[in-house]
Enzyme design. Sequence first.
Site, PDB file in Angstrom:
ATOM      1  N   GLY A 291      -6.226   9.367  14.720  1.00 53.52           N
ATOM      2  CA  GLY A 291      -5.336   9.118  13.580  1.00 53.52           C
ATOM      3  C   GLY A 291      -4.438  10.299  13.271  1.00 53.52           C
TER       4      GLY A 291
ATOM      5  CE  LYS B  99      -1.624  -7.052  18.666  1.00 51.44           C
ATOM      6  NZ  LYS B  99      -2.301  -7.615  17.516  1.00 51.44           N
TER       7      LYS B  99
ATOM      8  NE  ARG C  23     -13.301  14.559  17.665  1.00 53.51           N
ATOM      9  CZ  ARG C  23     -13.151  13.424  17.030  1.00 53.51           C
ATOM     10  NH1 ARG C  23     -14.163  12.860  16.411  1.00 53.51           N
ATOM     11  NH2 ARG C  23     -11.969  12.839  16.972  1.00 53.51           N
TER      12      ARG C  23
ATOM     13  N   GLY D 234      -6.735   8.005  21.015  1.00 50.00           N
ATOM     14  CA  GLY D 234      -7.994   7.518  21.585  1.00 50.00           C
ATOM     15  C   GLY D 234      -7.909   6.984  22.999  1.00 50.00           C
TER      16      GLY D 234
END
Length: 396
Positions: A372, A192, A36, A349
């Site tokens: 996110g 999931k 980053r 991630g």
Amino acid sequence: MKTLNDLKGVKGKLILLRLDLNVPVDDAGNVTDTTRIDRAKETVLALKKKGANVAILSHFGRPKGQKDMAYSLSFLPSVLEKQWGVPVGFIDDCLIDPKGSDTQITLMENVRFYEGEEACTPDFVSKIAGGHADIFVNDAFSVSHRAHASTEGLAHALPSYAGFAMEKELDALNDALGEPERPVAAIVGGAKISTKLDVLYNLVEKVDILILGGGMANTFLYALGAEMGQSLCEKDMKDQVLSIFEKAEETGCSIMLPMDGKAAEEFKAGAVYDEVPMTAVPENRMILDAGSQSVEAIKSLLSQCKTLVWNGPMGAFEIEPFDGATNDIARYAAQLTKAGSLKTIAGGGDTVAALAKAGVVNDMTYVSTAGGAFLEWLEGKDLPAITALEMMDEEE
Ligand code: AMP
């Protein structure tokens, strides 16, 4: 939206630059991944070259609106100096005018030390702009799904621009799902489906082929009537799976599920396994990775595609040998990408960790480190801080 190429005449002006310096740090306080920081370098150096004073705003961890020194950014200027090769000062409060500081680039203390940051109160937005700032530059795509003072609020309060890293990220995302070269495939893996339902609904509208893997493929196979033994499987998601199939039927998206898998008795590195058809998973075994027939079928599909969007591993990639399908497919996608026949845009991630483990993180067209924000973009949502930058352009 306006970008840094549109930014002129800023010598001596104060620019508030939002970066995401929420970098991973080990127990000894060392930064373990400077991606980053490195991606922000181009913007920082360009603003310095233009002669602007730059006050960098960032969050670090979750101090919950309180000054908590465990989340102070004071350790970071020396790391920034090393990575960027320019002097970087520090001010222990994000509301102070840094123009008096002797460095042209100043890191301000954690913006989340104030409640007004996450609440995005007008009062805090005006305090942070402080009457002393002239311009706002957002180079933090990864926090642009948050409507916070230092992401969305400032973009409404000051003339605002996207930084270079932001611009690159948005261009890559547009190439992937905005106006992609077709056929476009998406690989969605991971544990999931319940955490990625909106992603799946959006992707069946946008892509030609949806390739499913990982634990979530087990849930799909179960919903279609397969017995999945001890595999990770969300049995209560049957209706959602069927509605994704219905939607795919309407939009003409093909859904591809693995036809075979590696079946082991335990979730453990080195566990003994057999490759079995997904229609014959033994009752006492669990599927931990896609099998070799599935890998070959996926490779063959990718060789016919022009664009690939990837989120989530194809199996339990953290433990060998169940990283096999993820590694093989990642390396094949990298090979096609390097040869120029496929554009691969990956993010989220675990995906970045999986591609790094396969040794191909630098061989993709673009790898987003935004967790996110990348997922919300995959869900087709508007990201408030990006919308604010676009509105600023329309208002002017
Ligand atoms: P996600 O955060 O949803 O992308 O899920 C990533 C996690 O899914 C990783 O920790 C993988 O180990 C896990 N995973 C992927 N495939 C399987 C599988 N077949 N069984 C159990 N866990 C899996």
